[in-house]
Motif scaffolding. Structure first.
Motif, mmCIF file in Angstrom:
data_model
loop_
_atom_site.group_PDB
_atom_site.id
_atom_site.type_symbol
_atom_site.label_atom_id
_atom_site.label_comp_id
_atom_site.label_asym_id
_atom_site.label_seq_id
_atom_site.Cartn_x
_atom_site.Cartn_y
_atom_site.Cartn_z
ATOM 1 N N ARG A 79 -3.677 -1.453 -7.995
ATOM 2 C CA ARG A 79 -4.837 -2.352 -7.934
ATOM 3 C C ARG A 79 -5.490 -2.214 -6.574
ATOM 4 O O ARG A 79 -4.809 -1.981 -5.579
ATOM 5 N N ARG A 80 -6.784 -2.424 -6.540
ATOM 6 C CA ARG A 80 -7.490 -2.416 -5.252
ATOM 7 C C ARG A 80 -6.965 -3.565 -4.412
ATOM 8 O O ARG A 80 -6.750 -4.664 -4.917
ATOM 9 N N ASP A 81 -6.753 -3.291 -3.143
ATOM 10 C CA ASP A 81 -6.290 -4.316 -2.212
ATOM 11 C C ASP A 81 -7.433 -5.317 -2.018
ATOM 12 O O ASP A 81 -8.529 -4.916 -1.635
ATOM 13 N N PRO A 82 -7.204 -6.604 -2.272
ATOM 14 C CA PRO A 82 -8.282 -7.597 -2.132
ATOM 15 C C PRO A 82 -8.834 -7.677 -0.706
ATOM 16 O O PRO A 82 -9.996 -8.015 -0.505
ATOM 17 N N ASP A 83 -8.015 -7.329 0.291
ATOM 18 C CA ASP A 83 -8.450 -7.399 1.690
ATOM 19 C C ASP A 83 -9.186 -6.134 2.143
ATOM 20 O O ASP A 83 -9.858 -6.151 3.170
ATOM 21 N N ASP A 84 -9.009 -5.028 1.385
ATOM 22 C CA ASP A 84 -9.630 -3.765 1.771
ATOM 23 C C ASP A 84 -9.902 -2.964 0.503
ATOM 24 O O ASP A 84 -8.995 -2.343 -0.054
ATOM 25 N N ALA A 85 -11.154 -2.962 0.047
ATOM 26 C CA ALA A 85 -11.517 -2.343 -1.235
ATOM 27 C C ALA A 85 -11.206 -0.845 -1.282
ATOM 28 O O ALA A 85 -11.057 -0.282 -2.361
ATOM 29 N N ARG A 86 -11.084 -0.193 -0.111
ATOM 30 C CA ARG A 86 -10.767 1.241 -0.112
ATOM 31 C C ARG A 86 -9.285 1.490 -0.354
ATOM 32 O O ARG A 86 -8.892 2.585 -0.763
ATOM 33 N N ALA A 87 -8.458 0.515 -0.068
ATOM 34 C CA ALA A 87 -7.004 0.684 -0.168
ATOM 35 C C ALA A 87 -6.500 0.283 -1.551
ATOM 36 O O ALA A 87 -7.064 -0.595 -2.201
ATOM 37 N N VAL A 88 -5.430 0.940 -1.968
ATOM 38 C CA VAL A 88 -4.813 0.649 -3.253
ATOM 39 C C VAL A 88 -3.429 0.053 -3.000
ATOM 40 O O VAL A 88 -2.671 0.562 -2.171
ATOM 41 N N ALA A 89 -3.136 -1.023 -3.696
ATOM 42 C CA ALA A 89 -1.817 -1.659 -3.592
ATOM 43 C C ALA A 89 -1.077 -1.440 -4.911
ATOM 44 O O ALA A 89 -1.695 -1.297 -5.966
ATOM 45 N N LEU A 90 0.234 -1.419 -4.825
ATOM 46 C CA LEU A 90 1.068 -1.162 -5.993
ATOM 47 C C LEU A 90 1.840 -2.422 -6.366
ATOM 48 O O LEU A 90 2.442 -3.057 -5.504
ATOM 49 N N PHE A 91 1.799 -2.750 -7.655
ATOM 50 C CA PHE A 91 2.450 -3.955 -8.166
ATOM 51 C C PHE A 91 3.393 -3.592 -9.301
ATOM 52 O O PHE A 91 3.104 -2.696 -10.101
ATOM 53 N N VAL A 92 4.504 -4.312 -9.392
ATOM 54 C CA VAL A 92 5.469 -4.115 -10.477
ATOM 55 C C VAL A 92 4.954 -4.818 -11.723
ATOM 56 O O VAL A 92 4.470 -5.949 -11.647
ATOM 57 N N ARG A 96 0.863 -1.185 0.000
ATOM 58 C CA ARG A 96 0.000 0.000 0.000
ATOM 59 C C ARG A 96 0.898 1.232 0.000
ATOM 60 O O ARG A 96 2.048 1.180 0.436
ATOM 61 N N MET A 97 0.349 2.347 -0.443
ATOM 62 C CA MET A 97 1.130 3.582 -0.565
ATOM 63 C C MET A 97 1.733 4.011 0.777
ATOM 64 O O MET A 97 2.893 4.428 0.817
ATOM 65 N N GLY A 98 0.980 3.912 1.864
ATOM 66 C CA GLY A 98 1.500 4.312 3.177
ATOM 67 C C GLY A 98 2.706 3.483 3.581
ATOM 68 O O GLY A 98 3.702 4.016 4.069
ATOM 69 N N ASP A 99 2.607 2.170 3.367
ATOM 70 C CA ASP A 99 3.728 1.276 3.701
ATOM 71 C C ASP A 99 4.927 1.573 2.804
ATOM 72 O O ASP A 99 6.073 1.586 3.259
ATOM 73 N N LEU A 100 4.640 1.800 1.521
ATOM 74 C CA LEU A 100 5.706 2.084 0.563
ATOM 75 C C LEU A 100 6.393 3.402 0.910
ATOM 76 O O LEU A 100 7.615 3.512 0.806
ATOM 77 N N SER A 101 5.633 4.379 1.366
ATOM 78 C CA SER A 101 6.190 5.661 1.781
ATOM 79 C C SER A 101 7.159 5.450 2.944
ATOM 80 O O SER A 101 8.274 5.996 2.950
ATOM 81 N N ALA A 102 6.759 4.647 3.920
ATOM 82 C CA ALA A 102 7.619 4.371 5.076
ATOM 83 C C ALA A 102 8.876 3.612 4.654
ATOM 84 O O ALA A 102 9.988 3.933 5.086
ATOM 85 N N THR A 103 8.717 2.622 3.784
ATOM 86 C CA THR A 103 9.838 1.800 3.332
ATOM 87 C C THR A 103 10.859 2.617 2.543
ATOM 88 O O THR A 103 12.061 2.440 2.707
ATOM 89 N N THR A 104 10.361 3.496 1.660
ATOM 90 C CA THR A 104 11.249 4.236 0.759
ATOM 91 C C THR A 104 11.695 5.581 1.306
ATOM 92 O O THR A 104 12.552 6.234 0.705
ATOM 93 N N SER A 105 11.103 6.022 2.418
ATOM 94 C CA SER A 105 11.350 7.363 2.971
ATOM 95 C C SER A 105 10.997 8.465 1.968
ATOM 96 O O SER A 105 11.670 9.489 1.893
#
Length: 144
Positions: free
Chosen positions: A81-94, A50-59
């Motif tokens: 893509r929409r996160d399958p576990d949470d339709a409001r959240a967006v996940a990022l895929f390569v 998710r964008m929030g996690d990616l923000s923390a990981t990448t600074s």
């Protein structure tokens, strides 16, 4: 405080800036940047963040990351893509193109690490990594 050239934040910034500038110049012909590499490397480690996690990981600040991901999507390096576990959240895929670019950048990144650690014994390199991780964690105190 002693002279500037022994002040830890100055030394860290100076070393980081030298690496970032040279690495950025090598990324340009590939149509990439240091920030694009950070995102690709983070997603190589764990795709579908998710964008929030990616923000923390990448600074990378979320607002900056959102613009960066927009650019990366236009280049077909990543897909939201929409996160399958949470339709409001967006996940990022390569994407396949993102994986190809990652494979081209990995040897460059490894070369930079080899050069940066030249003359360090393996135990010294591990101690440096551990110290820098701890230093980064310590600095979270400033955000409180």
């Amino acid at each position: 405080m002693g002279p500037l050239d022994s002040y830890l934040p100055y030394l860290l910034n100076r070393a980081g800036a030298r690496i970032a500038t040279a690495f950025g110049e090598e990324m340009r012909p590939l149509g990439a940047s240091l920030q694009i590499w950070r995102v690709l490397a983070a997603l190589q480690e764990r795709d579908g963040q998710r964008m929030g996690d990616l923000s923390a990981t990448t600074s990378i600040e979320v607002s900056t990351l959102t613009r960066l991901v927009d650019q990366m999507e236009k280049k077909d390096l990543v897909a939201r893509r929409r996160d399958p576990d949470d339709a409001r959240a967006v996940a990022l895929f390569v994407t396949a193109a993102g994986r190809r670019l990652t494979r081209r950048i990995v040897p460059i990144a490894e070369r930079y690490e080899r050069i940066a650690l030249k003359g360090f014994a393996p135990a010294e390199a591990e101690a440096l990594r551990a110290a820098l991780k701890r230093l980064y964690t310590n600095m979270e105190e400033l955000q409180g």
